[in-house]
Design a protein around this motif. Structure first.
Motif, short mmCIF file in Angstrom:
data_model
loop_
_atom_site.label_atom_id
_atom_site.label_comp_id
_atom_site.label_asym_id
_atom_site.label_seq_id
_atom_site.Cartn_x
_atom_site.Cartn_y
_atom_site.Cartn_z
N THR A 1 0.83 -1.20 0.00
CA THR A 1 0.00 0.00 0.00
C THR A 1 0.87 1.25 0.00
O THR A 1 2.08 1.19 0.21
N VAL A 2 0.22 2.38 -0.23
CA VAL A 2 0.82 3.68 0.02
C VAL A 2 -0.02 4.31 1.11
O VAL A 2 -1.12 4.80 0.87
N ASN A 3 0.47 4.27 2.34
CA ASN A 3 -0.31 4.79 3.47
C ASN A 3 0.29 6.09 3.97
O ASN A 3 1.28 6.59 3.44
N MET B 1 5.57 -0.08 3.94
CA MET B 1 5.33 -0.60 5.28
C MET B 1 4.42 -1.84 5.28
O MET B 1 4.73 -2.83 5.93
N ASP B 2 3.31 -1.79 4.57
CA ASP B 2 2.37 -2.92 4.53
C ASP B 2 2.71 -3.89 3.40
O ASP B 2 3.25 -3.48 2.38
N ILE C 1 -3.73 -4.05 5.03
CA ILE C 1 -4.41 -3.00 5.80
C ILE C 1 -3.78 -2.79 7.16
O ILE C 1 -4.38 -2.20 8.06
N CYS C 2 -2.55 -3.23 7.34
CA CYS C 2 -2.00 -3.34 8.69
C CYS C 2 -1.69 -2.01 9.36
O CYS C 2 -1.77 -1.90 10.57
N GLU C 3 -1.30 -0.99 8.60
CA GLU C 3 -0.88 0.26 9.22
C GLU C 3 -1.99 0.88 10.06
O GLU C 3 -1.79 1.28 11.20
N ALA D 1 -8.87 5.02 7.58
CA ALA D 1 -8.13 3.77 7.70
C ALA D 1 -8.00 3.33 9.16
O ALA D 1 -8.22 2.16 9.50
N ILE D 2 -7.65 4.27 10.04
CA ILE D 2 -7.51 3.93 11.45
C ILE D 2 -8.88 3.73 12.09
O ILE D 2 -9.09 2.81 12.88
#
Length: 227
Positions: A45-47, A77-78, A136-138, A164-165
């Motif tokens: 992803t790009v978070n 990161m993800d 979707i981890c971030e 997202a959060i």
């Protein structure tokens, strides 16, 4: 010319800035050591952490990412992918396992392969979940810091539950105790899609009139998460 046995394609970042500082290139493919696994990355992803790290924002974050230039030149990161190799002593995973997770310290998911600790933030993907649905981890990582404070009988008010959060916090809270999502009318459908029933969506000033008591507040990006 790249050595196809020891090199891999990756997105490379050697200086801070906007998307224009990213370039496609080749980096050394590292074999997993004891207790590590190598993952063939299929999705990333790009978070918001990725974009902030790219720009070294806020400035004090350079203490962790590198003062003058990125300490780790492959961002990301993800991830979700398939285990390609396992190091000595790894029993939790086997070659061919579908996995998802995150690399919050060394990054590196914008590459063909990623080496991480087998006991780190990585898990086997449940059957029936596509790889591109699992990255979707971030958001869940940030949300869990607050949700893990919940005790039996408490509920969680997520202010800004459609991001997202927020959506991650809502799902984690529903599984642990109970969750109330505060969002605008236009965002009510995404909240309902992740498990918030109509009685749990508090729009406008509804959460002020809900009568629920929330003792603690935590700032989560631009959203307040209150327990």
């Amino acid at each position: 010319m790249a050595d196809t046995q020891t090199d891999m394609k990756a997105v490379i970042c050697t200086r801070y800035g906007g998307p224009d500082v990213l370039a496609l290139g080749h980096v050394r493919r590292i074999a997993p050591g004891p207790g590590q696994i190598e993952i063939a990355v299929q999705n990333a992803t790009v978070n918001r952490t990725d974009t902030a790290t790219l720009r070294a924002h806020p400035f004090f974050a350079r203490g962790m990412t590198g003062w003058l230039r990125p300490r780790h030149k492959v961002p990301g990161m993800d991830f979700a992918g398939v285990v390609a190799r396992v190091g000595d002593g790894v029993e939790r995973f086997a070659v061919g396992d579908r996995v998802f997770g995150m690399s919050p310290e060394r990054f590196g998911t914008y590459a063909e392969f990623l080496v991480i600790e087998a006991e780190g933030p990585v898990a086997t993907l449940p059957d029936g979940v596509a790889l591109d649905e699992a990255v979707i981890c971030e958001g869940a990582w940030y949300a869990s810091a607050t949700v893990n404070q919940l005790k039996s009988g408490q509920s969680l008010l997520i202010y800004g539950a459609s991001g997202a959060i927020g959506t991650a916090a809502l799902q984690l809270a529903k599984a642990r105790c109970g969750g109330y999502g505060r969002c605008g009318h236009a965002a009510s459908e995404p909240c309902a899609g992740v498990g918030s029933g109509s009685g749990d969506q508090l729009s406008g000033r509804g959460f002020y009139r809900s009568g629920a008591a929330f003792r603690h507040g935590v700032r989560c990006g631009r959203a307040n998460v209150m327990v």
